[in-house]
Design an enzyme around this catalytic site. Sequence first.
Site, PDB file in Angstrom:
ATOM      1  N   LYS A  41      -3.087  -0.111  -7.343  1.00 13.66           N
ATOM      2  CA  LYS A  41      -2.467   0.528  -6.184  1.00 13.66           C
ATOM      3  C   LYS A  41      -2.694   2.036  -6.269  1.00 13.66           C
ATOM      4  O   LYS A  41      -2.596   2.628  -7.343  1.00 13.66           O
ATOM      5  CB  LYS A  41      -0.977   0.192  -6.192  1.00 13.66           C
ATOM      6  CG  LYS A  41      -0.183   0.654  -4.995  1.00 13.66           C
ATOM      7  CD  LYS A  41       1.256   0.144  -5.137  1.00 13.66           C
ATOM      8  CE  LYS A  41       2.145   0.548  -3.984  1.00 13.66           C
ATOM      9  NZ  LYS A  41       3.519   0.009  -4.143  1.00 13.66           N
TER      10      LYS A  41
ATOM     11  N   SER B  59       5.270  -2.340  -0.502  1.00 14.66           N
ATOM     12  CA  SER B  59       4.263  -1.358  -0.172  1.00 14.66           C
ATOM     13  C   SER B  59       2.912  -1.657  -0.821  1.00 14.66           C
ATOM     14  O   SER B  59       1.896  -1.036  -0.482  1.00 14.66           O
ATOM     15  CB  SER B  59       4.725   0.042  -0.605  1.00 14.66           C
ATOM     16  OG  SER B  59       4.965   0.087  -2.000  1.00 14.66           O
TER      17      SER B  59
ATOM     18  N   SER C 145       8.550  -4.020  -3.549  1.00 13.94           N
ATOM     19  CA  SER C 145       7.134  -3.891  -3.187  1.00 13.94           C
ATOM     20  C   SER C 145       6.205  -4.729  -4.047  1.00 13.94           C
ATOM     21  O   SER C 145       5.059  -4.954  -3.662  1.00 13.94           O
ATOM     22  CB  SER C 145       6.711  -2.421  -3.276  1.00 13.94           C
ATOM     23  OG  SER C 145       7.440  -1.644  -2.359  1.00 13.94           O
TER      24      SER C 145
END
Length: 588
Positions: free
Chosen positions: A81, A155, A179
């Site tokens: 990420k 997210s 997330s």
Amino acid sequence: MSAFTRLGAGAIAGAVNSGATTALAVMEDTLARLAAYDAHQPQLWISRADPAALRAAAEAIDARVAAGERLPLAGVPYAAKDNIDVLGLETTAACPAFAYRPERSATVIERLEAAGAICVGKTNLDQFATGLVGTRSPYGIPRNAYNRDYVSGGSSSGSAVAVAAGLVGFALGTDTAGSGRVPAAFNHLVGFKPSKGRWSTRGLVPACRSLDCITVFTDALEDAALLDDVLAGFDPQDAWSRPRADIPLGGRRIGVPRRDQRQFFGDVEAEYLYERALAALAREHTLVEIDIAPLLEAARLLYGGPWVAERAAAILPLLERNPLAIDPVVREVIAPGSAMLATELWNGIYRLAELAREAEAMWGAVDALAFPTTGTSYRVAELREAPVALNSNLGFYTNFVNLLDMAAIAVSAGAKSNNTGFGITLIGPAHSDKALIALAGAYLTLAALPPLPPLDLGEHMDTVKLAVVGAHLEGMPLHWQLTSRGARSVGAATTAPNYRLYAMADTVPPKPALVHSEEGASIALEVYELDLASFGSFVAEVPPPLAIGTVTLADGSSVKGFVAEPRALTGAEDITHLGGWRAYIASR
């Protein structure tokens, strides 16, 4: 093997270590997969490593293996990420104005590289890891791998889809409010959120520094356990790191929300899948209904309390210098935190301590929790219209976990009729990580879930499934109203066993009325799929006393379908015993 068959980290490493394949061959296959999926969702990525550099890294792994090293992640391609530092790639947190080039990789990246894994790129995310949806990024919107009309979850959006699409063996995400769990549920994955401090967060752009956890998405529990073995351990350079500890769960008592506290936001399909998951767990565990009010109050503190100030602190220079560089929704969520008072912070800390004490007492009554990961899911179009309210709904069962210092693992609990995933999350006290992975394995054995649905790789538009029971059936007088709108047949089905069917009086052509009843039966029907515009025009032509509502099918899924107002039964003949409209027409 399909171009997008999911990869397993342990299987890849085993093959490379044994000589059955090479890290270079794995990388060539990975590069081909990446190029092929770019035609469908290039927005998964914010940056990717140079192919020549990736091939060189793979050759270096092969050299280490040839020299006698046995690497737990030999040659495994993975994604990170883009709020986690990777040397050689920019860190953006999905905000170009914030971007920088790190001088060193995050601790977790260094440990993965030492174990033989190779980072192929940085994935898209809700900006500054603020959101559970995956729609808040200037780099595009990663969409659900199984139905691109729907959100991927966030997210950690790009990371989840990269694993679901079979592009990498695993992917790192992060989790402050859910997330690392919500995208796992929506994309049929394992989402492992370790205890706070178990994995180092040095090199992570913070959302809430005191709560953040780096997480992992995998296809299998075994890979989550493998990654935990590689990454868990104290990091003296991380102020929030804790020595690794592993505690047992102790028993077979599973806490579930009281029925009056369960929230599915009108999603009857999610409710059915949760009940089915609990039925599987109940075969070997004792389910204990608990009052989750303290957990929900703690959850509200995350965005309705002073922890918003911690989010503001993480990006305060940018917030003050260039607020318009921040996504409008993200700015709306974070900006109020910069004006919070210290008294608000301390009052929040005091209340959280009281709620944490109540949560600690809960562990005397249950050994673990089994909650829905989310109560529902949404289309991308829906999130665009109500970005804050719908995002909040997705955090109903997730926001409290890090605030109350718990470990969690999200696993699949089945597919919805739209092919997106529904999941449950198993939650335990801090340091119960290994025991939770074992509990998840026991659940998946009991659940015996069917194979995954196909990836969504075609041209796609928003559609609605519609059940018809009478004059719109194939071969019946009004079937043309479906075919003229390009309706696609999904197939024959039956309702759940709680409906009654009536032949209405004096209708031309003859029409039935389907009515929900606890003393009912299963009624035969057909399901069709229409695009939204066609569905809308169809509904506009439905004459009273008929209407379009929600019909539950025998498999627990729900679709739109014909229902009837009470006046439809005046003079009507009850034909439920015949099982469907075709049988009634034949009987005449």
